[in-house]
Design an enzyme around this catalytic site. Sequence first.
Site, short mmCIF file in Angstrom:
data_model
loop_
_atom_site.label_atom_id
_atom_site.label_comp_id
_atom_site.label_asym_id
_atom_site.label_seq_id
_atom_site.Cartn_x
_atom_site.Cartn_y
_atom_site.Cartn_z
N GLU A 1 0.86 -1.19 0.00
CA GLU A 1 0.00 0.00 0.00
C GLU A 1 0.89 1.24 0.00
OE1 GLU A 1 -3.21 1.16 -0.11
OE2 GLU A 1 -2.32 3.13 0.34
N ARG B 1 -16.45 4.01 7.36
CA ARG B 1 -15.49 3.32 6.50
C ARG B 1 -14.28 2.81 7.27
NH1 ARG B 1 -15.22 4.34 0.85
NH2 ARG B 1 -17.26 5.05 0.16
N TYR C 1 -27.55 9.16 6.59
CA TYR C 1 -27.84 7.96 7.39
C TYR C 1 -26.99 7.95 8.66
CZ TYR C 1 -23.93 6.07 4.50
OH TYR C 1 -22.75 5.87 3.84
N ASP D 1 -12.25 -1.06 -7.66
CA ASP D 1 -12.34 0.11 -8.54
C ASP D 1 -11.32 0.07 -9.68
OD1 ASP D 1 -14.42 1.14 -7.10
OD2 ASP D 1 -13.43 3.02 -6.55
C1 LIG Z 1 -19.28 9.51 -2.55
C2 LIG Z 1 -19.10 8.02 -2.61
C3 LIG Z 1 -19.94 7.19 -1.89
C4 LIG Z 1 -19.82 5.80 -1.97
N1 LIG Z 1 -20.67 5.01 -1.25
C5 LIG Z 1 -20.56 3.66 -1.34
C6 LIG Z 1 -21.44 2.81 -0.59
O1 LIG Z 1 -22.28 3.31 0.18
N2 LIG Z 1 -21.32 1.46 -0.73
C7 LIG Z 1 -20.38 0.89 -1.56
O2 LIG Z 1 -20.33 -0.34 -1.65
N3 LIG Z 1 -19.52 1.68 -2.26
C8 LIG Z 1 -19.58 3.03 -2.17
N4 LIG Z 1 -18.71 3.82 -2.86
C9 LIG Z 1 -17.66 3.19 -3.69
C10 LIG Z 1 -16.49 2.67 -2.83
O3 LIG Z 1 -16.00 3.71 -2.01
C11 LIG Z 1 -15.37 2.18 -3.73
O4 LIG Z 1 -15.89 1.38 -4.77
C12 LIG Z 1 -14.37 1.35 -2.93
O5 LIG Z 1 -13.87 2.08 -1.86
C13 LIG Z 1 -13.22 0.88 -3.84
O6 LIG Z 1 -12.27 0.19 -3.08
P1 LIG Z 1 -10.91 -0.24 -3.76
O7 LIG Z 1 -10.13 -0.93 -2.68
O8 LIG Z 1 -11.15 -0.97 -5.02
O9 LIG Z 1 -10.18 1.13 -4.17
P2 LIG Z 1 -9.60 2.27 -3.24
O10 LIG Z 1 -10.42 2.48 -2.04
O11 LIG Z 1 -9.36 3.45 -4.13
O12 LIG Z 1 -8.20 1.70 -2.74
C14 LIG Z 1 -7.09 1.66 -3.58
C15 LIG Z 1 -5.84 1.60 -2.69
O13 LIG Z 1 -4.70 1.43 -3.51
C16 LIG Z 1 -3.68 2.29 -3.07
N5 LIG Z 1 -2.82 2.56 -4.23
C17 LIG Z 1 -3.14 3.27 -5.33
N6 LIG Z 1 -2.10 3.29 -6.19
C18 LIG Z 1 -1.10 2.56 -5.59
C19 LIG Z 1 0.21 2.23 -5.99
N7 LIG Z 1 0.72 2.64 -7.16
N8 LIG Z 1 0.97 1.48 -5.15
C20 LIG Z 1 0.46 1.05 -3.97
N9 LIG Z 1 -0.80 1.34 -3.55
C21 LIG Z 1 -1.56 2.09 -4.36
C22 LIG Z 1 -4.41 3.53 -2.57
O14 LIG Z 1 -3.62 4.29 -1.69
C23 LIG Z 1 -5.63 2.90 -1.91
O15 LIG Z 1 -5.39 2.59 -0.55
C24 LIG Z 1 -18.81 5.22 -2.80
C25 LIG Z 1 -17.94 6.05 -3.51
C26 LIG Z 1 -18.07 7.43 -3.42
C27 LIG Z 1 -17.12 8.30 -4.21
#
Ligand SMILES: Cc1cc2nc3c(=O)[nH]c(=O)nc-3n(C[C@H](O)[C@H](O)[C@H](O)COP(=O)(O)OP(=O)(O)OC[C@H]3O[C@@H](n4cnc5c(N)ncnc54)[C@H](O)[C@@H]3O)c2cc1C
Length: 398
Positions: A36, A109, A216, A293
């Site tokens: 990370e 979160r 909420y 994502d």
């Molecule tokens: C306003 C809003 C409300 C939302 N509400 C909801 C909800 O109610 N319910 C729901 O299910 N989803 C919700 N979402 C969506 C949800 O937040 C995301 O889909 C989810 O957090 C994605 O998780 P992830 O681990 O895939 O990506 P991220 O949370 O983006 O994590 C990616 C990680 O990778 C790390 N990283 C990036 N590049 C590198 C690199 N080169 N080297 C090492 N580490 C790196 C980052 O630092 C980060 O920690 C919401 C989104 C938004 C914007």
Amino acid sequence: MTEAVLPETLVVGGGIGGLAAALCLAVRGGAVTLVERSKSFAEVGAGIQLAPNATRILRQLGVLEQILPVAVRPRRLVLADAIEGRELTSLELTDFPDRYGAPYLVLHRNDLLSALLEGCQRAGVSLHTDAHVTGLEDTGDGVVVTCADGREFRAQIAVGADGLHSRIRKLFTDDEPVNSGFVAYRGAVPMEQVERHADLRDVVAWLGPGLHLVQYPLRSGRMYNQVAVFRSQAYGRGEPDYGNPAELRAAFAGCSEHVRESLGTLSIDNRWPMLDRPPIAGWAYGRLALLGDAAHPMLQYLAQGACQALEDADALAAELADAGQAGRPPAEGLTAYAARRAPRANRVQRTARTWGEIWHVDGVAKLIRDELLQLRDVTDHKHVAWLYEESPPERSAS
Ligand SMILES: Cc1cc2nc3c(=O)[nH]c(=O)nc-3n(C[C@H](O)[C@H](O)[C@H](O)COP(=O)(O)OP(=O)(O)OC[C@H]3O[C@@H](n4cnc5c(N)ncnc54)[C@H](O)[C@@H]3O)c2cc1C
């Protein structure tokens, strides 16, 4: 002696998706390294909604019991008119454990991230922070990840869980995030600061033309989460400071008193442009795969981004284990994972865009939407059952 069926895996990114993937693999006996880039594991100081398709997986991981004491089981999902301040329709959530086999939860979160992190620590995941990945190579017999500080990590396969701006995704496609022109402000405040309205146990989405506000409770009802989203006219005009607090207040000026007053307690320290990407099916190539994502960034209108990342994590571990048990190479497990998950996640991505359009309509379209919502039978689940129920995985034809 039983041979390890899971390949050594390197997970890039320690958000909800990456930590969940590491945990799913580790509890099945896999050796996992997670890198990370941040100095610590942390999330935005706001809430998250978790539907039964996610809480079922958290229960299997032993995470559900850990978050339940700090989560809230909301009473209803409510859609309301942000201008006139009246309820349009609702969905009862309290019967979800009977109907979908798991609860609908809202929580902070960081409470979710901490529980996933503790699970990873218990399961023996090798965790590395301050590890900014700048290179990833598939060497044919393994993968090598290089970090900005020169550190190298090796494994048999790698999973890119590095979020919307994924560096690993660049190895798969040259697409770029799509800016919807909407901006979000979000944060959680102590419940004492909250202006009283109908029922603070509900998840309420106040809908208006080109805007909405979601509210909420969190942390056993001690905090209240608010997310205000609006279409930025300044973005449309190409102004660099688009979506600033003055534009936020102007966008909500025509809303009901409750909605306007709620903005008074909304954190305006940070704003987020609302971005997604076009769906892609090819999430796996050789010894690499995408997750969360990085694979399927979506607009948040179905509250499913993290829920889908949890589904990815579960499916990834299951498909790699199946491949291992059958003596197939890990790359085939990754291909099977992508084939199992992409059709469903891409459908959620597309539906989230449509849902956003429905939420933000104006004029005649708004009149028709409101009429249809008010006529809707509140016990009807046809628009959400496909998301929440346990169903056989949708697979692509390939
Ligand atoms: C306003 C809003 C409300 C939302 N509400 C909801 C909800 O109610 N319910 C729901 O299910 N989803 C919700 N979402 C969506 C949800 O937040 C995301 O889909 C989810 O957090 C994605 O998780 P992830 O681990 O895939 O990506 P991220 O949370 O983006 O994590 C990616 C990680 O990778 C790390 N990283 C990036 N590049 C590198 C690199 N080169 N080297 C090492 N580490 C790196 C980052 O630092 C980060 O920690 C919401 C989104 C938004 C914007």
